[in-house]
Scaffold this active site. Sequence first.
Site, short mmCIF file in Angstrom:
data_model
loop_
_atom_site.label_atom_id
_atom_site.label_comp_id
_atom_site.label_asym_id
_atom_site.label_seq_id
_atom_site.Cartn_x
_atom_site.Cartn_y
_atom_site.Cartn_z
N ASP A 1 1.01 -1.15 0.11
CA ASP A 1 -0.01 -0.02 -0.01
C ASP A 1 0.79 1.35 0.00
O ASP A 1 2.02 1.14 0.58
CB ASP A 1 -0.92 -0.07 1.13
CG ASP A 1 -1.87 1.12 1.06
OD1 ASP A 1 -2.91 1.07 0.38
OD2 ASP A 1 -2.04 2.13 1.81
N GLU B 1 0.94 5.80 0.35
CA GLU B 1 0.31 7.12 0.68
C GLU B 1 0.91 8.22 -0.56
O GLU B 1 2.20 8.01 -0.50
CB GLU B 1 0.22 7.54 1.89
CG GLU B 1 -0.56 6.45 2.83
CD GLU B 1 -1.95 6.28 2.62
OE1 GLU B 1 -2.66 7.26 1.84
OE2 GLU B 1 -2.51 5.17 2.85
N ASP C 1 -6.21 18.01 0.79
CA ASP C 1 -7.30 16.93 0.68
C ASP C 1 -6.61 15.37 0.97
O ASP C 1 -7.36 14.65 1.77
CB ASP C 1 -7.86 16.93 -0.75
CG ASP C 1 -8.83 17.83 -0.86
OD1 ASP C 1 -9.30 18.54 0.08
OD2 ASP C 1 -9.36 18.16 -1.91
N HIS D 1 -4.81 10.84 4.77
CA HIS D 1 -3.92 9.89 5.79
C HIS D 1 -3.05 10.67 6.96
O HIS D 1 -2.48 10.01 7.67
CB HIS D 1 -2.72 9.52 4.72
CG HIS D 1 -2.13 10.59 3.97
ND1 HIS D 1 -1.52 11.80 4.47
CD2 HIS D 1 -2.08 10.88 2.30
CE1 HIS D 1 -1.07 12.53 3.55
NE2 HIS D 1 -1.35 11.98 2.10
N HIS E 1 -5.98 6.78 7.10
CA HIS E 1 -5.06 5.79 6.05
C HIS E 1 -3.42 5.88 6.71
O HIS E 1 -3.09 7.01 6.89
CB HIS E 1 -5.30 6.09 4.85
CG HIS E 1 -6.80 5.89 4.31
ND1 HIS E 1 -6.99 4.62 3.65
CD2 HIS E 1 -7.89 6.24 4.38
CE1 HIS E 1 -8.19 4.49 3.43
NE2 HIS E 1 -8.81 5.88 3.89
N ASP F 1 -2.75 -0.11 6.33
CA ASP F 1 -3.55 -0.77 5.32
C ASP F 1 -3.09 -1.93 4.72
O ASP F 1 -4.11 -2.81 4.29
CB ASP F 1 -3.74 0.44 4.22
CG ASP F 1 -4.70 1.43 4.80
OD1 ASP F 1 -5.05 1.59 6.03
OD2 ASP F 1 -4.92 2.38 4.11
#
Length: 229
Positions: free
Chosen positions: A8, A10, A53, A58, A151, A156
């Site tokens: 995963d 970010e 945003d 996260h 997140h 995750d």
Amino acid sequence: MALEIVLDTETTGIDHRKGHRLIEVGCIEIEDLLPTGRTFHHYVDPEREIEPDAIRVHGISNEKVRGKPKFGQIADELCDFIGDKRIIAHNAAFDRGFINMEMTRLSRVCHPDDQWIDTLELARHKFPGMANSLDALCRRFNISLAERDLHGALIDARLLASVYLELLGGKERGLDLEMASARIEAVQVANPITYGARPRPLASRITTGEAAAHEAFVAKYLKDKSLWK
């Protein structure tokens, strides 16, 4: 099953084609659908600002990644960790796009599309028309989200490893095998199979000539090695 990597990421924003960059990578190694205990995790300095945003999703601020290693400094370690193992990701096109963009910036070989498995596609096939986000799947499979307020790549990846196991029926498959084995053992104990002499021997179905030919064959080729003599 072979070793696989649940991955995963970010990022600073949602589109790598608009110059957005990775800020976190988390990987879990699994074997036979279960974690091996090996993980890879790094925050990355994206060399640009993170969109507001994205921070709301996260919770990773510009200050948190400032001074962290740049992607080029972790690329070797990441590639060594992944190797040629299959990469499991939720909405894999997103993570693949960012990982391959970063690799391309370093003039490195990208991970080919067929190395990736998209759990979002697996979920859509299994639950058509239903919500199939990672959160929705965790709730559907009763996987706890208690430790996850926002997140995070490694968190995750851990959740996704559990979801991937459920999507492939890992727990149920193991349980079915155990139950089937227990049922077979119970039947064998309750109804043991025994063999005895046949009450009325069956009449021979070979002719006198065939019996003589067989005896001759045994005497000529098998001699004393015949098991039934």
